[in-house]
Motif scaffolding. Structure first.
Motif, PDB file in Angstrom:
ATOM      1  N   ALA A   1      -9.010  -2.435  -6.440  1.00  0.00           N
ATOM      2  CA  ALA A   1     -10.219  -3.243  -6.249  1.00  0.00           C
ATOM      3  C   ALA A   1     -10.252  -3.908  -4.860  1.00  0.00           C
ATOM      4  CB  ALA A   1     -10.315  -4.323  -7.327  1.00  0.00           C
ATOM      5  N   LEU A   2      -9.095  -4.005  -4.242  1.00  0.00           N
ATOM      6  CA  LEU A   2      -9.021  -4.654  -2.910  1.00  0.00           C
ATOM      7  C   LEU A   2      -8.814  -3.624  -1.805  1.00  0.00           C
ATOM      8  CD1 LEU A   2      -6.710  -7.717  -3.797  1.00  0.00           C
ATOM      9  CD2 LEU A   2      -9.213  -7.647  -3.682  1.00  0.00           C
TER      10      LEU A   2
ATOM     11  N   MET B   1      -7.575  -3.568   2.760  1.00  0.00           N
ATOM     12  CA  MET B   1      -6.322  -3.020   3.276  1.00  0.00           C
ATOM     13  C   MET B   1      -6.357  -3.038   4.809  1.00  0.00           C
ATOM     14  SD  MET B   1      -3.355  -1.683   3.180  1.00  0.00           S
ATOM     15  CE  MET B   1      -3.133  -1.451   1.422  1.00  0.00           C
ATOM     16  N   VAL B   2      -5.326  -3.599   5.407  1.00  0.00           N
ATOM     17  CA  VAL B   2      -5.294  -3.723   6.866  1.00  0.00           C
ATOM     18  C   VAL B   2      -4.778  -2.439   7.484  1.00  0.00           C
ATOM     19  CG1 VAL B   2      -4.895  -6.210   6.728  1.00  0.00           C
ATOM     20  CG2 VAL B   2      -2.943  -4.670   6.906  1.00  0.00           C
ATOM     21  N   SER B   3      -5.045  -2.296   8.782  1.00  0.00           N
ATOM     22  CA  SER B   3      -4.539  -1.138   9.509  1.00  0.00           C
ATOM     23  C   SER B   3      -3.016  -1.146   9.492  1.00  0.00           C
ATOM     24  CB  SER B   3      -5.047  -1.164  10.953  1.00  0.00           C
ATOM     25  OG  SER B   3      -4.338  -0.225  11.737  1.00  0.00           O
TER      26      SER B   3
ATOM     27  N   GLY C   1       0.819  -1.207   0.000  1.00  0.00           N
ATOM     28  CA  GLY C   1       0.000   0.000   0.000  1.00  0.00           C
ATOM     29  C   GLY C   1       0.850   1.253   0.000  1.00  0.00           C
ATOM     30  N   GLN C   2       1.935   1.224   0.783  1.00  0.00           N
ATOM     31  CA  GLN C   2       2.831   2.373   0.846  1.00  0.00           C
ATOM     32  C   GLN C   2       3.506   2.633  -0.507  1.00  0.00           C
ATOM     33  OE1 GLN C   2       3.520   4.658   3.033  1.00  0.00           O
ATOM     34  NE2 GLN C   2       5.231   5.574   1.843  1.00  0.00           N
ATOM     35  N   LEU C   3       3.807   1.559  -1.210  1.00  0.00           N
ATOM     36  CA  LEU C   3       4.473   1.688  -2.509  1.00  0.00           C
ATOM     37  C   LEU C   3       3.504   1.894  -3.659  1.00  0.00           C
ATOM     38  CD1 LEU C   3       7.153  -1.153  -2.092  1.00  0.00           C
ATOM     39  CD2 LEU C   3       7.489   1.323  -1.853  1.00  0.00           C
TER      40      LEU C   3
END
Length: 703
Positions: free
Chosen positions: A85-86, A90-92, A77-79
């Protein structure tokens, strides 16, 4: 094998932690840097966990895998590589670091004494490498190492539990949106949320709850079967149960410890390990929700903003409650330990009264027995009221605590609702999240009574195991009584000294040879050590020193004055100690007839309380029938015919000589008529030091 996988996992965690540190440093992202630092510490903890309990290693392994998986999602997520679509999955960003902290806490907890006491018992099962069959749907019956099956089951249960927590978090957001829809009178959202969100997750929750029950049931029953078998085997092996009775170690009522405490240990160990894990997972998950909701809350009546105000309120509130609970109830664990012992003593006294019902009735001892039984029950009652008085104070506090808890989040969040800064859904979500966090933090309060009971169970199994080890160690260290297998046919005693459990020497035998084929009678005053010497010859007496040489491969059988008759069929009673099916019906009937019990020959499959139905003389004749079946090389009779009349006694000795011509009979008895039935007469002669020595009294021809 699991340790090797754990070592690989430690390397994987370290590699990911270094990657997170690199990406975080480049992007100046404090979250990723923190994730990397915690990961390095976690990798060290995993490596150190190679030497901790196998039971705890399972949890360490789960957290290690989750750290890498959840951390990978956060890093993607950071990159910007996580698929749009997902996005809902995304987790904390704090979750990977959280599970790493869990893993470090598991490693730290493994060094606590009470945790080691638990894992020492649990690892008896989780280290079992025996291959056993198991029914696993949909694969049918599979054969697998027991520890591997146990690990798979435990991992499955932990993951199911974490999914359940995740569903609860998702439903908390459903609850928020649903109440907002109610407040806004939005019927479309109301029904859409009900059918597309609530029903979907509710069905999944129900399915995995059923799956959890099935897997949990399979794990606990196999766990109990394994521990019960282990404790029973260790208790009975090598005469340990007999030695424990001699030592008087802290192992009252072994029957309860095996039948009840093992079951309670498994139930509570599983319950608390999974429940505690769920509690911590719930705490972290809802603490994040609670922190975000109250990020800008002010102290009621002021303008002072405290980020995460509700979280800190829950933490302080729960901490104070926990300390007060422990202060009130710290004496509960020893009281529960005492209660279990008193209850077991009471049950044992009733069982023993049933066993000796005839003797009590003949002596008209009912009043005395009633006094004894009710005296032990009095201990149960007295200790019970001590527990009641303590739990009364504990209940008063916890009930008061529980009544106040639901109000606190509303008191803090209500001003923001009245000002229109939050909606009704947010208010209800706040209350729900606060309740979850506060409930997690008050785990110790909610389960204090059960934890006290758990501590008592652990102590009972720990002391039982220690007593078994102490009993097994008797006679192992020099000076000791050595039983040596030799090629000669005779039994020989050299420089043997036998002592009572208290340490007093009672028998001294500089040298004595019992010749094969020569029947011998041992006589002497009561308390002269005749039975003690015979038990030493049979190899079960641990107190003494010297050397007893026995023929290599020779079988020995000792018949005591009061034989043991197991519960079950007559077939089992006559065959004992041989297993069922060793002897044919014809052999059993012939043995009963030869032992002068022809009336029982056709009752082999009758199941009765034979120790209560048969008279003392009949029980002794039944024991003689066992000797006829076993055909030992050496047969020791410790007043084994004392309940018979002289005619029957003489007839049985004559029958033994005819039926067992290769068996050497050594008897203890007081009747002078027994001398005519033996070729050798040994008499226990007292010495000036109070010790008795067997010496030849006279020689007689074989009767």
């Amino acid at each position: 094998m699991f340790r090797r996988k754990l070592a690989i996992l430690a390397v994987a965690v370290l590699a990911f932690a270094v990657l997170a540190l690199g990406v975080g440093a480049k992007a100046m992202d404090a979250t990723l840097i923190g994730l990397g630092v915690v990961g390095v510490l976690f990798a060290a903890a995993i490596w150190s966990s190679l030497r901790i309990s196998s039971f705890l290693q399972v949890f360490t392994g789960i957290f290690g895998v989750e750290y890498v998986l959840f951390g990978g999602v956060v890093l993607l997520g950071q990159l910007g590589l996580w698929p749009e679509a997902l996005a809902d999955f995304m987790v904390s960003r704090s979750l990977p670091a959280t599970v790493a902290v869990f893993g470090i806490l598991v490693w730290a907890a493994s060094h606590l004494r009470v945790i080691r006491s638990i894992t020492d018992i649990a690892d008896l099962y989780f280290n079992d490498r025996e291959v056993k069959p198991a029914q696993i749907w949909p694969f049918g019956v599979v054969r697998m190492r027991e520890n591997r099956l146990a690990t798979i089951a435990l991992v499955s249960l932990v993951l199911i539990n974490q999914v359940q927590v995740g569903i609860n978090v998702r439903l908390s957001f459903f609850n928020r949106d649903w109440f907002n829809a109610i407040q806004e009178k939005n019927a479309a959202d109301f029904w859409s949320l009900l059918y597309t969100v609530f029903l979907f997750w509710a069905v999944i929750y129900i399915v995995i709850a059923i799956l959890e029950y099935v897997v949990q049931s399979g794990l606990t029953i196999r766990w109990r079967q394994d521990l019960t078998n282990r404790y029973t085997t260790h208790w009975l092996d090598d005469g340990t149960h007999y030695r424990m009775a001699l030592t008087g170690e802290q192992a009252d009522n072994p029957d309860q410890r095996i039948a009840v405490d093992v079951d309670r240990f498994i139930e509570l160990t599983y319950g608390f390990s999974i429940t505690l894990l769920a509690t911590v997972t719930t705490l972290v998950s809802f603490a994040i929700v609670l922190w975000n909701i109250s990020a800008s809350f002010t102290i009621p009546g002021t303008e002072i903003v405290i980020p995460g105000l509700l979280f800190w309120t829950a933490l302080v509130y729960a901490s104070v409650g926990t300390l007060i609970t422990h202060f009130i109830g710290r004496a509960l664990a020893p009281l529960n330990f005492q209660q279990q012992r008193f209850e077991a003593d009471f049950r044992f006294s009733l069982a023993r009264l049933r066993e000796y019902a005839e003797q009590v009735a003949l002596l008209e001892g009912e009043r005395a027995e009633r006094q004894i039984v009710m005296g032990r029950f009095g201990n149960v009652i007295d200790n019970f009221w001590r527990i009641v008085n303590l739990r009364k104070r504990l209940l008063a506090f916890t009930a008061f605590y529980g009544q106040i808890s639901p109000i606190i989040p509303y008191v803090i969040a209500a001003p923001f609702y009245f000002l229109g800064k939050v909606q009704l859904g947010v208010l209800t979500q706040t209350a729900g999240a606060f309740g979850r966090v506060e409930g997690s933090l008050t785990f110790f309060i909610n389960y204090y009574v059960s934890l006290a009971d758990y501590k008592a169970v652990i102590d009972r199994l720990t002391t039982f195991g220690a007593s078994i080890r102490a009993a097994r160690a008797l006679g192992r260290e020099p000076p000791r009584l050595d039983i040596a297998q030799e090629s000669g046919p005779d039994v020989r005693l050299d420089d043997v000294e036998l002592r009572l459990p208290g340490g007093r020497a009672i028998v001294s035998v500089p040298q004595l040879t019992l010749r094969a084929g020569e029947s011998a009678l041992i006589t002497g005053a009561s308390g002269s050590g005749k039975s003690t010497m015979m038990r030493a010859l049979a190899g079960i007496w641990p107190y003494g020193e010297g050397r007893i040489s026995v023929p290599a491969g020779a079988s020995v059988m000792l018949l005591p004055q009061r034989p043991y008759i197991p519960m079950g069929t007559l077939r089992l009673a006559v065959s004992y100690p041989a297993l069922s099916g060793v002897y044919t019906d014809a052999q059993l009937r012939d043995a009963l007839v030869a032992a002068r019990l022809p009336e029982l020959a056709d009752s082999l499959d009758s199941q009765e309380n034979w120790s209560g139905r048969l008279s003392g003389g009949e029980q002794q004749r039944l024991a003689i029938a066992r000797a006829l079946l076993a055909r030992p090389d050496w047969l020791f009779l410790d007043e084994a015919t004392s309940a018979l009349d002289e005619f029957s006694e003489a007839a049985l000795y004559k029958m033994l000589a005819e039926k067992l011509p290769e068996t050497t009979v050594v008897s203890i008895g007081h009747r002078t008529t027994l001398q005519a039935m033996h070729r050798r007469h040994l008499q226990m002669q007292p010495g000036a030091d109070g010790r008795f020595t067997p010496g030849d009294a006279e020689q007689r021809a074989t009767a």
